[in-house]
Design a protein around this motif. Sequence first.
Motif, PDB file in Angstrom:
ATOM      1  N   SER A 225       0.692  -1.216  -0.076  1.00 19.35           N
ATOM      2  CA  SER A 225       0.050   0.077   0.025  1.00 19.35           C
ATOM      3  C   SER A 225       0.948   1.090  -0.024  1.00 19.35           C
ATOM      4  O   SER A 225       1.918   1.263   0.416  1.00 19.35           O
ATOM      5  CB  SER A 225      -1.107   0.061   1.458  1.00 19.35           C
TER       6      SER A 225
ATOM      7  N   ARG B 182      -5.123   2.287  -5.461  1.00 18.28           N
ATOM      8  CA  ARG B 182      -5.474   3.584  -5.069  1.00 18.28           C
ATOM      9  C   ARG B 182      -5.012   4.329  -6.265  1.00 18.28           C
ATOM     10  O   ARG B 182      -3.923   4.221  -6.768  1.00 18.28           O
ATOM     11  CB  ARG B 182      -4.611   3.868  -3.911  1.00 18.28           C
TER      12      ARG B 182
ATOM     13  N   ASP C 281      -7.175  11.810  -5.261  1.00 15.16           N
ATOM     14  CA  ASP C 281      -6.860  10.837  -4.345  1.00 15.16           C
ATOM     15  C   ASP C 281      -7.700   9.778  -3.970  1.00 15.16           C
ATOM     16  O   ASP C 281      -8.582   9.845  -3.120  1.00 15.16           O
ATOM     17  CB  ASP C 281      -6.081  11.228  -3.146  1.00 15.16           C
TER      18      ASP C 281
ATOM     19  N   PRO D 192      -9.415   6.191  -3.225  1.00 12.98           N
ATOM     20  CA  PRO D 192      -9.446   4.919  -2.669  1.00 12.98           C
ATOM     21  C   PRO D 192      -9.448   3.591  -3.482  1.00 12.98           C
ATOM     22  O   PRO D 192     -10.263   3.559  -4.327  1.00 12.98           O
ATOM     23  CB  PRO D 192     -10.167   4.844  -1.524  1.00 12.98           C
TER      24      PRO D 192
END
Length: 409
Positions: A10, A351, A386, A388
Amino acid sequence: MNAPRLPLKSLDDALAELLGFATALKGVESVSTFDADARVLAQDVVSALHVPPQDNSSMDGYAVRCADVSQAQGVFPVTQRIAAGSSGAPLAPMSVARIFTGAPIPAGADAVVMQEDCELVEGGGVRIKAVPAPGQWIRRAGEDVTRGAVVLSKGERLTPAALGLAASIGMNLLPVVRRPRVALFSTGDELVMPGAVAPEHMRPGAIYNSNRFFLRALLLRLGCEVSDLGIVPDRLDATVQALQGAAQHHDLILTSGGVSVGEEDHIKPAVQSLGSLDLWQIAIKPGKPFAYGRVQDAHFIGLPGNPVSSFVTFLVLVRPFLLTLMGVTDVATKSIALSAHFTWARADKRREFLRVRRNAAGGLDLFSNQSSGVLTSAVWGDGVVDNPPGQTIAPGDLVRFIPFAEIMG
């Protein structure tokens, strides 16, 4: 047998791991306050005086004793004139002082009546047409800064306003962390420098080197000292030689391209032969391939070759890494909640950083082509969403918007 594929890391985990390798640079420079914009303070800046140093007038008008002006329309003699940079005598009872913005309040006065509320009368007196309140139009000593206060903190990145504040307490020099020294080069036999070959004479498969230009500009905006080492041929010996030279006098070696595992990707074996390397597959789009390692005493970061992937990974990973090297204490990227004026129906497992632009209605429009090779999207846009993992976006949804102005300097 091929090694099992590791799960994607991540972005938050990758950033935390990357910042764990970043130690603030040693070395402090004393620079002129004129030249300290965007530098990082190495020590707290403490004020040796009050700002303002004494009570002063915030208006052009007349300094008065409130006890003397109990009702409007009173007429008083003007016993003195006080300009900024001078000082007056104590104010005699039942008199007023002509005073100008920034001038010290004379002893005994406890208010200023602005000149619009006063009227000159025959004989040189002044009629006060409005009853003042105690403290009216007076800027108190220390109202901005008090003596002994920390006005700018260690680890703070200086802004133009901060330079003015430092100057207001008499600081002509500021202690700052030295600039990071960054070596920048690209890898790839397909790369050609603009100006070296005319577009009509480009060989098949050749492309102009765009990454080198925006990466250098981003590094300079951050305040780095940049050594541009050009394009390194796709040969292991040439890559090793370039890394060895770059490691001698730089804190970070930054490359774009060549961090995959193809036969012509020589970064991995070259870095490993001189130090250590971790290849990360990060769960972001664009920008999955990323490498961090050490070459002798220098940090090494390898970015993807696709221009938007390189651009995004620099902003979300390299920028906070460099700020940490510079001693900045808060490197978190700030986002704003704004309304999407578009549809994003293709939820991705990674992401995503979608290139968008604010519109006149206060919402966000989406660039039509989000490919990692379309650098036009980063020019058209003024920031990214941004988004998710696994998240679709419908018109009216609140999304996390990161303005380029927040992360490009």
